[in-house]
Motif scaffolding. Structure first.
Motif, PDB file in Angstrom:
ATOM      1  N   TRP A 136     -12.916   0.736  11.054  1.00  0.00           N
ATOM      2  CA  TRP A 136     -11.674   0.034  10.743  1.00  0.00           C
ATOM      3  C   TRP A 136     -11.901  -1.303  10.044  1.00  0.00           C
ATOM      4  N   ARG A 141     -10.082   8.765  10.756  1.00  0.00           N
ATOM      5  CA  ARG A 141     -10.672   7.591  11.395  1.00  0.00           C
ATOM      6  C   ARG A 141     -10.117   7.384  12.799  1.00  0.00           C
ATOM      7  N   ALA A 142      -8.818   7.642  12.982  1.00  0.00           N
ATOM      8  CA  ALA A 142      -8.206   7.474  14.303  1.00  0.00           C
ATOM      9  C   ALA A 142      -8.806   8.461  15.314  1.00  0.00           C
ATOM     10  N   THR A 197     -16.412   1.003   6.500  1.00  0.00           N
ATOM     11  CA  THR A 197     -16.095   2.334   7.012  1.00  0.00           C
ATOM     12  C   THR A 197     -17.254   3.298   6.752  1.00  0.00           C
ATOM     13  N   THR A 244      -4.855   9.011   1.612  1.00  0.00           N
ATOM     14  CA  THR A 244      -4.853   7.825   2.471  1.00  0.00           C
ATOM     15  C   THR A 244      -4.463   8.194   3.895  1.00  0.00           C
ATOM     16  N   PHE A 245      -3.446   9.028   4.039  1.00  0.00           N
ATOM     17  CA  PHE A 245      -2.980   9.422   5.359  1.00  0.00           C
ATOM     18  C   PHE A 245      -4.024  10.255   6.096  1.00  0.00           C
ATOM     19  N   PHE A 302      -6.791   8.054   7.320  1.00  0.00           N
ATOM     20  CA  PHE A 302      -6.338   7.290   8.475  1.00  0.00           C
ATOM     21  C   PHE A 302      -6.408   8.139   9.737  1.00  0.00           C
ATOM     22  N   GLN A 325       0.852  -1.184   0.000  1.00  0.00           N
ATOM     23  CA  GLN A 325       0.000   0.000   0.000  1.00  0.00           C
ATOM     24  C   GLN A 325       0.889   1.236   0.000  1.00  0.00           C
ATOM     25  N   TRP A 377       1.233   5.230   0.664  1.00  0.00           N
ATOM     26  CA  TRP A 377       0.588   6.231   1.509  1.00  0.00           C
ATOM     27  C   TRP A 377       0.666   7.585   0.828  1.00  0.00           C
ATOM     28  N   ARG A 406     -12.683  -3.383   6.906  1.00  0.00           N
ATOM     29  CA  ARG A 406     -12.628  -3.180   5.455  1.00  0.00           C
ATOM     30  C   ARG A 406     -14.017  -3.342   4.834  1.00  0.00           C
TER      31      ARG A 406
END
Length: 137
Positions: free
Chosen positions: A66, A16-17, A71, A9-10, A13, A3, A5, A68
């Motif tokens: 989280w 979501r965190a 989301t 994408t970052f 992430f 994958q 980044w 797949r």
């Protein structure tokens, strides 16, 4: 498959965190029946068991962020909960400042759900009722 980044994408992430931390903490406060949570649900006129249901749904939504392919569903569930939170504050006559945190979360969750909306097309439960499309050659 490796994958890569990129910025999108970052940022997804990180979003979501942050949302996971917020909703896991919120669910924990409800499960712990912290006095301000109990008082809030009583002030809104909701029964105490409803607080635990909301906590469970918050935890389910946070975990779904989280998984797949789920989301978008998790973000949608949490957005629905935040819509209820904004409406509860509105109905109770709370100041606008108390509606701001759930409203900001609602906007962030709606953005995440929209960014991942293609996941809904791949869900078997949603597509189970759709008839197969036949392409005639």
């Amino acid at each position: 498959m490796a994958q890569t980044w990129d910025r999108k994408t970052f940022s997804g992430f990180i979003a979501r965190a942050i949302l996971t931390i917020i909703f896991t903490a919120a669910a924990g406060m409800k499960f712990a029946a912290l006095p301000f949570e109990v008082a809030g649900f009583e002030r809104f006129g909701y029964p105490l068991w409803f607080m635990y249901v909301i906590g469970a749904l918050q935890l389910l939504g946070a975990v779904s962020l989280w998984v797949r392919g789920f989301t978008a569903a998790g973000a949608t569930l949490l957005a629905i909960l935040m819509t209820g939170a904004v409406g509860s504050h509105w109905y109770a006559g709370d100041p606008a400042a108390t509606m701001l945190p759930p409203l900001v979360l609602l906007i962030a969750l709606a953005g995440l759900a929209y960014a991942r909306h293609a996941e809904f097309a791949a869900m078997p439960l949603i597509n189970a009722s759709r008839p197969e499309r036949r392409h005639w050659s």
